[in-house]
Every structure is written in C-alpha cells, then in structure tokens.
Scaffold this active site. Structure first.
Site, PDB file in Angstrom:
ATOM      1  N   HIS A  93     -15.492  27.330   6.653  1.00  0.00           N
ATOM      2  CA  HIS A  93     -15.376  25.948   6.204  1.00  0.00           C
ATOM      3  C   HIS A  93     -14.982  25.068   7.380  1.00  0.00           C
ATOM      4  O   HIS A  93     -14.255  25.497   8.286  1.00  0.00           O
ATOM      5  CB  HIS A  93     -14.356  25.837   5.072  1.00  0.00           C
ATOM      6  CG  HIS A  93     -14.889  26.339   3.758  1.00  0.00           C
ATOM      7  ND1 HIS A  93     -14.085  26.615   2.676  1.00  0.00           N
ATOM      8  CD2 HIS A  93     -16.165  26.619   3.360  1.00  0.00           C
ATOM      9  CE1 HIS A  93     -14.836  27.026   1.660  1.00  0.00           C
ATOM     10  NE2 HIS A  93     -16.097  27.044   2.056  1.00  0.00           N
ATOM     11  N   ASP A 150     -12.944  22.700   8.104  1.00  0.00           N
ATOM     12  CA  ASP A 150     -11.574  22.457   8.542  1.00  0.00           C
ATOM     13  C   ASP A 150     -10.957  23.666   9.239  1.00  0.00           C
ATOM     14  O   ASP A 150      -9.803  23.607   9.675  1.00  0.00           O
ATOM     15  CB  ASP A 150     -10.701  22.015   7.357  1.00  0.00           C
ATOM     16  CG  ASP A 150     -10.692  23.018   6.208  1.00  0.00           C
ATOM     17  OD1 ASP A 150     -11.766  23.566   5.892  1.00  0.00           O
ATOM     18  OD2 ASP A 150      -9.620  23.239   5.626  1.00  0.00           O
ATOM     19  N   ASP A 196      -7.556  30.638   3.697  1.00  0.00           N
ATOM     20  CA  ASP A 196      -7.704  30.083   2.350  1.00  0.00           C
ATOM     21  C   ASP A 196      -8.043  31.201   1.371  1.00  0.00           C
ATOM     22  O   ASP A 196      -9.005  31.945   1.582  1.00  0.00           O
ATOM     23  CB  ASP A 196      -8.816  29.038   2.327  1.00  0.00           C
ATOM     24  CG  ASP A 196      -8.495  27.820   3.172  1.00  0.00           C
ATOM     25  OD1 ASP A 196      -7.434  27.821   3.825  1.00  0.00           O
ATOM     26  OD2 ASP A 196      -9.298  26.878   3.186  1.00  0.00           O
TER      27      ASP A 196
END
Length: 310
Positions: A63, A65, A210
């Site tokens: 992802h 970020d 995450d």
C-alpha cells in the site's frame, strides 16, 4: 550492544501535520535496517538524524503509505554517491512491483539494489547474531510482519569458580567461555559447564505492519521485548477496523498480553485521531499490564537486555 528503534512515520493511510506515513528505523551495533518507507521517509531520516547507511529495507505490504517513499529514498542515496548495496525484502509475489518502484523514473540507481521475496515462516535476513523472520499477517493484500530475534548470548563466566578449580588467569578463561574444555598442568580437565552459566536470551522486536489480530503474531517471537502493532482505530470504529483489515488499540493490547510482550507501541493511527491518542492508550491499558505508548514521529527508544546487562 545497543538496539535502537526510531519511529520515522506513525500515521495511518493519510498523513497529518504531525505524523508521516509508516516507517521504522532500527539500529543495532552499527547495522541499520528500515521497515517500510512511506512517502517522505528520506526527509524524516534527515530530520531525525538516522543517516542513510542502512543495508536492508523490509516491506510489510505494497500500500502506498508503506512504499511510496522508496523512489525518493533511493534517489537521495544516489545523490549522496552511495556505493554500498541495498537489499529490499518484500512479501512473496510482490517483487515485480517493487522492482518497478526502484526504476520508477526510467533508470535504476547507480548502486546495487537487490529485491528478494519473503514468505511467512522464512528467514528474510540472517546476520551474525540475529535474524529477521517473516510471519503471516491478515491484511487486504499480500502482506507479512517481521520479527527481529537475537541469538542467545553466552552464559555468565564464573571466574571465582574457575580459579577454585585451578584454571590459571589468561587465555584458558576465554576458551572455557567459548565452550571449549581445557586441560590443566596436572592433567585435570575442566569442562565449560562447570564454570559457565546457562545461555542468556537475546532481545526481540516484532513489527506487524497493517493487519487484523493474528495467531501468527503470537508465534513470531516468544515474549517480545517490543511489539509494534497496528492500532489504526479505537473502539469507536471496531467494525471499520475489521472491514479494512486493521486492528483497534484494544485488540493490539489483548494480543500483546497473550504474547507476553514487555512493551507495546501502537502504530498507524487513523487521521481521524490526529493529535488525540488518549482513547487508544486508555483502551489498551485496560487489558495490557506492560508499558504501552503511542510513539510520536522521531521518538527513539533503546531495547535493553532482560537481565539489564550488555
């Protein structure tokens, strides 16, 4: 032997004026590692004085970020005339995408960049005295977490006992501490287990990236000295956490308690909590008795040995 962690970026998907996207810098006795590189990571490294001598970058997932800082970081290294190689470790099946980021501007860096894939259960990187293991996480893309686990250290050498057994002060002390038996002038053999204590555990650091809470995180390291866990949301968004494959602060703390973690760092805070981490801390402390904190960008901590010795 210092093991130092610097939180370069602690925000969730959307950065805030106070928090940069995800990135964690780890320094261990002259060796430097980076876990994820959200946009602007190279500026955070300048701002907080980590330098750019890292040899390994570990990517938890792709992802933006967590990876959009890679092109800028590599370009900064190139501008600084870097010659040393850099190894990027990424989840299994994502090497091609990382290679694309490396050559995003049409040409590769002038220094060697090697991209390797790490599947859950594999050792992503083995050093002389520790290893970085990949473990399974539960996000909505290919993802892994990483556990830095040090080897056991030698047991304490009992000098007084060695002298009682007639071992002369000098090189034979070192041989015994290395695990070698020594023979004295009178023919007596002294074994290492007579003068050396049990091996002492090294330190461990677990970084989830995450993820929803997973059993694999529990298995990643036994009683970790520091667990850095996704805590994107507080209890007011528990359903949102599940829907987006993240964790709440309470869920992270429950897992930390089950894992026997000594310290828990709550990471990846959603921008909806910008400047307000009170709820995260309150909810985590209700279920976790160890030290829990929400790191600010630039915050640095050292992980000590459990016995307080070097």
């Amino acid at each position: 032997m210092p093991l130092r962690v610097t939180f370069l970026g602690t925000a969730g998907a959307v950065p805030t004026t106070a928090r940069n996207p995800s990135s964690i810098f780890v320094a261990r006795e002259g060796e430097e590692l980076l876990f994820d590189a959200g946009e602007g990571t190279q500026r955070q490294m300048m701002r907080f004085g980590t330098g750019f001598a890292l040899g390994h970058l570990f990517v938890t997932h792709l992802h933006g970020d967590h990876v959009l800082g890679i092109p800028g970081l590599l370009q900064t290294m190139d501008f600084n005339d870097r010659e040393a190689p850099l190894e990027i470790h990424t989840p299994r099946g994502t090497r091609r995408e990382i290679e694309s980021l490396v050559s995003l501007l049409g040409n590769r860096p002038t220094f060697p960049v090697r991209v390797t894939e790490a599947a859950p259960g594999e050792v992503a990187y083995r050093a002389d005295e520790y290893e970085v293991r990949a473990f399974a996480t539960d996000h909505d893309t290919r993802s892994v977490g990483y556990a830095l686990v040090e080897d056991d250290r030698k047991g304490r050498f009992d000098r007084e006992r060695a002298e009682e057994l007639g071992v002369p002060v000098g090189p034979q002390f070192s041989r015994l501490h290395r695990g070698e038996a020594v023979e004295l002038e009178d023919g007596t053999v002294v074994d290492p287990d007579e003068v050396v204590g049990e091996p002492r555990p090294g330190r461990s650091l677990v970084i989830t990236g995450d993820t929803r809470p997973t059993a694999a995180t529990l298995e990643a390291a036994e009683d970790p000295d520091l667990l850095v866990h996704d805590a994107t949301f507080a209890d007011d968004r528990v359903e949102r956490a599940s829907d987006t494959a993240h964790s709440t602060a309470r869920q992270a703390a429950e897992l930390a308690s089950r894992a026997g973690a000594k310290r828990l760092a709550l990471m990846h805070l959603s921008s909806r909590y910008a400047g307000r981490a009170d709820a995260h801390l309150e909810e985590a402390r209700e279920v976790f008795d160890g030290e829990v904190f929400v790191p600010e960008d630039g915050e640095t901590l050292e992980i000590p040995y459990a016995d307080g010795e070097a």
